[in-house]
Design a protein around this motif. Structure first.
Motif, PDB file in Angstrom:
ATOM      1  N   ALA A  66     -44.919 -16.484   2.567  1.00 49.55           N
ATOM      2  CA  ALA A  66     -43.511 -16.811   2.280  1.00 49.55           C
ATOM      3  C   ALA A  66     -43.172 -18.256   2.570  1.00 49.55           C
ATOM      4  O   ALA A  66     -42.224 -18.804   2.014  1.00 49.55           O
ATOM      5  N   ASN A  67     -43.916 -18.922   3.428  1.00 51.80           N
ATOM      6  CA  ASN A  67     -43.645 -20.318   3.762  1.00 51.80           C
ATOM      7  C   ASN A  67     -44.652 -21.273   3.132  1.00 51.80           C
ATOM      8  O   ASN A  67     -44.893 -22.358   3.656  1.00 51.80           O
ATOM      9  N   SER A  68     -45.230 -20.877   1.976  1.00 52.81           N
ATOM     10  CA  SER A  68     -46.236 -21.703   1.304  1.00 52.81           C
ATOM     11  C   SER A  68     -45.642 -23.013   0.819  1.00 52.81           C
ATOM     12  O   SER A  68     -44.440 -23.099   0.515  1.00 52.81           O
ATOM     13  N   ILE A 122     -37.413 -15.432   8.030  1.00 48.70           N
ATOM     14  CA  ILE A 122     -38.173 -15.193   6.804  1.00 48.70           C
ATOM     15  C   ILE A 122     -39.667 -15.248   7.104  1.00 48.70           C
ATOM     16  O   ILE A 122     -40.146 -16.154   7.782  1.00 48.70           O
ATOM     17  N   GLY A 123     -40.409 -14.278   6.583  1.00 43.29           N
ATOM     18  CA  GLY A 123     -41.860 -14.264   6.794  1.00 43.29           C
ATOM     19  C   GLY A 123     -42.524 -13.327   5.804  1.00 43.29           C
ATOM     20  O   GLY A 123     -41.934 -12.916   4.798  1.00 43.29           O
ATOM     21  N   GLY A 124     -43.808 -12.998   6.031  1.00 47.27           N
ATOM     22  CA  GLY A 124     -44.530 -12.092   5.145  1.00 47.27           C
ATOM     23  C   GLY A 124     -45.131 -12.799   3.959  1.00 47.27           C
ATOM     24  O   GLY A 124     -45.343 -14.021   3.958  1.00 47.27           O
ATOM     25  N   ARG A 131     -36.779 -17.824  -6.193  1.00 53.56           N
ATOM     26  CA  ARG A 131     -35.916 -18.037  -5.020  1.00 53.56           C
ATOM     27  C   ARG A 131     -35.879 -16.769  -4.183  1.00 53.56           C
ATOM     28  O   ARG A 131     -35.677 -15.676  -4.701  1.00 53.56           O
ATOM     29  N   PHE A 132     -36.129 -16.890  -2.901  1.00 54.74           N
ATOM     30  CA  PHE A 132     -35.969 -15.747  -2.005  1.00 54.74           C
ATOM     31  C   PHE A 132     -35.269 -16.226  -0.743  1.00 54.74           C
ATOM     32  O   PHE A 132     -35.406 -17.383  -0.336  1.00 54.74           O
ATOM     33  N   SER A 133     -34.487 -15.335  -0.123  1.00 55.44           N
ATOM     34  CA  SER A 133     -33.709 -15.724   1.041  1.00 55.44           C
ATOM     35  C   SER A 133     -33.493 -14.533   1.952  1.00 55.44           C
ATOM     36  O   SER A 133     -33.686 -13.376   1.571  1.00 55.44           O
TER      37      SER A 133
END
Length: 624
Positions: A583-585, A565-567, A218-220
């Motif tokens: 990050a958006n996979s 959110i990106g990268g 989980r990342f936010s």
């Protein structure tokens, strides 16, 4: 099994002639004459009970049970019953037929002691007929005194293939040859030891499989928002407003008060209520027998007069005939007095024996010697200019013309009659609004000094003149600029429109798209930076070219801008690292990246996007 055969035979009473071989039926010829109908008896097959569920219940009864067996008869005229114990129909409950192999019963109460009773199935006919048992071999039903409770398992772990001896502990266990231990959905025989212990053999549960490892990634980050900043004038341009109030007071010392008399009457006994009104105000309904305090309260609270005192009047010497009530009302609310004919009394709510017989009279018994406000005044500016005499009854145009002689620029005036019937006083109120920014020939002026009044020619009892500042004035003129990242806009007018601000900000290299919301009344501009990402530095407002009483402008941050959110990131498993993962996979892309590590084997991944009050992000859950 095949359905057993029911056998039906006729039944009659016979008389013996000599020996049993010569028995002859005794018939009621009147009953059976011309018919072949005989009373019959039906032999039913014996019922076998295979099992019951549950097998135990409390002595209070009420437990629903299922009886499995064969063949349960579907009987209409007789009642199918379940009999518990040896007391026959006394401990029987109706049975519900479901099929030849299943019936339903409810247990009856059977005292407080624990005991095992026989359970038969039978039928009961009409009143007085005996209970007939259809089971040769009964089932067993156990009444327990208290509900069995399981408290522990020893040991509480074992190999998944089972086979371990397990001691189940608790309270109120009882001996039963069919006692079972349930491990999840699997039941195995139990061995009764005592009321607090039963021993079982743990069953094989290897068919449930092995639990897979499940991990969550989980990342936010903060919820993405555009930066919003507000440019605001601290003190907008405002017209000065002053109010001049001229009053006279009816409560001056040695002044006679105005007294009016109120009389309600009828030639016969009266009842009901009446109302009083003055101009647009009206009292609540008042009883014809109202106390003086009730009338005084209605006159003041219902908005007729601000100051009234009431006392009862004895009309025995005043030639008032019939049934009546009278009150004297002292009015202190208006210098010069209230016009009596403007006070109305309504008798619609009054009652009497004769229709149209009710009266309500208002008359003045004492006039006031106070004097209302009148005469004239002169106004004086803060710089010594004096107007011509202004009569208090002058029109708006006359007053504005006189004020213009003070050399204070353009003004507007509104006149209000002071609420002379609701303030102890009579008078006038002039509201003066100063539109000019120049109170003198050289200096701009926003917040004006109070106008002075010469009241030497003013008339009225206890006259007073009051000058009030209704709204403090402020003047603002000129331009300002806005700076950001070393750049400065072109000059912007102090009362610029939303499009003016947008054009000025978009003229800077830092901004291509700015949306502005403008409040003209308060002089503020909310600027949303649509194409700028992240938390921006605060705008700098330069006010060197503004003029006024308080030429101050500020910039504040309403909403802090954030970065979406990106990268990318990578994952490590048993010392091996995946390739970089966006990050958006998608879940498929995460699965492929993990399965690129040989030791990970087959991986299943699910993906979820979440948004809470302040954050947005992705979560991935996968099993290896």
């Amino acid at each position: 099994p095949a359905q057993p055969t029911e056998i039906t035979v006729p039944v009659s009473i016979v008389a013996l002639h000599g020996d049993s071989q010569n028995a002859m039926p005794l018939l009621d010829n009147d009953l059976f004459e011309g018919t072949t109908r005989w009373p019959v008896y039906t032999y039913l097959p014996e019922i076998w009970i295979d099992s019951i569920e549950p097998r135990h219940g409390p002595p209070s009864g009420g437990t629903s049970i299922k009886l499995h067996g064969f063949p349960f008869p579907e009987i209409e005229n007789d009642k199918l019953l379940c009999m518990f114990g040896i007391d026959g129909a006394a401990n029987s409950t109706p049975a519900t037929w479901v099929s030849p192999e299943l019936i339903l019963c409810t247990t009856p109460p059977l005292g407080a002691a624990s005991r095992i009773v026989a359970l038969h199935v039978g039928i009961g006919g009409s009143i007085g007929s005996p209970f007939t048992t259809l089971t040769r071999t009964p089932a067993q039903w156990t009444y327990y005194q208290e509900v069995p409770i399981t408290t522990g398992v020893h040991p509480n772990r074992g190999i998944i293939t089972g086979g371990q001896r397990v001691l189940v502990t608790g309270k109120h266990f009882f001996h039963d040859t069919d006692i079972m231990c349930s491990f999840g959905e699997k039941d195995v025989p139990g061995f009764f030891i005592d009321e607090s212990a039963v021993e079982c053999i743990a069953p094989d549960n290897s068919d449930l499989g092995i639990q897979r490892e499940v991990q969550m990634l989980r990342f936010s980050g903060r919820l993405f928002q555009h930066e919003v900043q507000r440019i605001k004038v601290a003190s907008p341009r405002t017209d000065e407003m002053q109010r001049i109030v001229f009053e006279a007071n009816a409560r001056a010392k040695r002044t006679k008060v105005q007294i009016i008399r109120l009389v309600v009457s009828a030639s016969t006994s009266m009842g009901g209520s009446f109302t009083l009104s003055y101009r647009e105000a009206e009292t609540r309904p008042l009883s014809v027998r109202a106390a003086p305090s009730d009338i005084a309260l209605a006159l003041t609270n219902d908005g007729l007069f601000s100051d009234a005192e009431v006392e009862k009047f004895d009309g025995s010497n005043a030639s008032i005939f019939g049934d009546y009530e009278a009150w004297d009302v002292s009015l202190y609310c208006a210098a010069g007095g209230v016009v009596t004919k403007d006070i109305k009394c309504t008798t619609d709510g009054m009652t009497s024996k004769y229709s149209g017989d009710m009266k309500c009279i208002v008359l003045q018994v004492q006039a006031t010697d106070s004097k209302g406000i009148g005469g004239s005044v002169k106004l004086m500016s803060p710089w010594g200019h004096v107007s011509r005499a202004i009569d208090l009854r002058s029109s708006v145009d006359d007053i504005e013309s006189a004020v213009a002689g003070l050399s204070i620029g353009n003004v507007s005036v509104s006149i209000e009659d002071w609420p002379n019937d609701f303030a102890h006083k009579t008078g006038y109120s002039w509201l003066i609004r100063f539109h000019s920014r120049y109170g003198s020939e050289t200096e701009p002026l926003g917040d004006w000094p109070l106008i002075e009044v010469d009241d030497a020619a003013l008339e009225g009892t206890a006259k007073t003149v009051t000058v009030l500042e209704e709204l403090k004035g402020n003047w603002l003129e000129g331009t300002f600029t806005v700076s950001f990242a070393g750049e400065e806009t072109n000059p912007i007018s102090h009362d610029a429109s939303a499009s003016d601000i947008e054009k000025a900000l978009e003229g800077l290299d830092a901004f291509d798209n700015v949306e502005v919301a403008h409040n003209e009344r308060t002089l503020l501009w909310d600027c949303t930076f649509v194409d700028s990402i992240g938390d921006l530095a605060l705008l700098v407002v330069n006010t060197n070219m503004l003029r006024g009483d308080n030429p101050l402008m500020t910039a504040t941050e309403l909403i802090r801008g954030t970065v979406p959110i990106g990268g990318s990131f990578s994952l490590m498993f048993y010392g091996e690292r995946t390739l970089r993962i966006d990050a958006n996979s998608t879940s498929v892309e995460i699965k492929a990246a993990l399965e690129g590590i040989p030791l990970a084997g087959s991986v299943g991944v699910t993906r979820d996007t979440f948004v809470d009050q302040h954050h947005v992000g992705q979560s991935y859950q996968g099993h290896v």
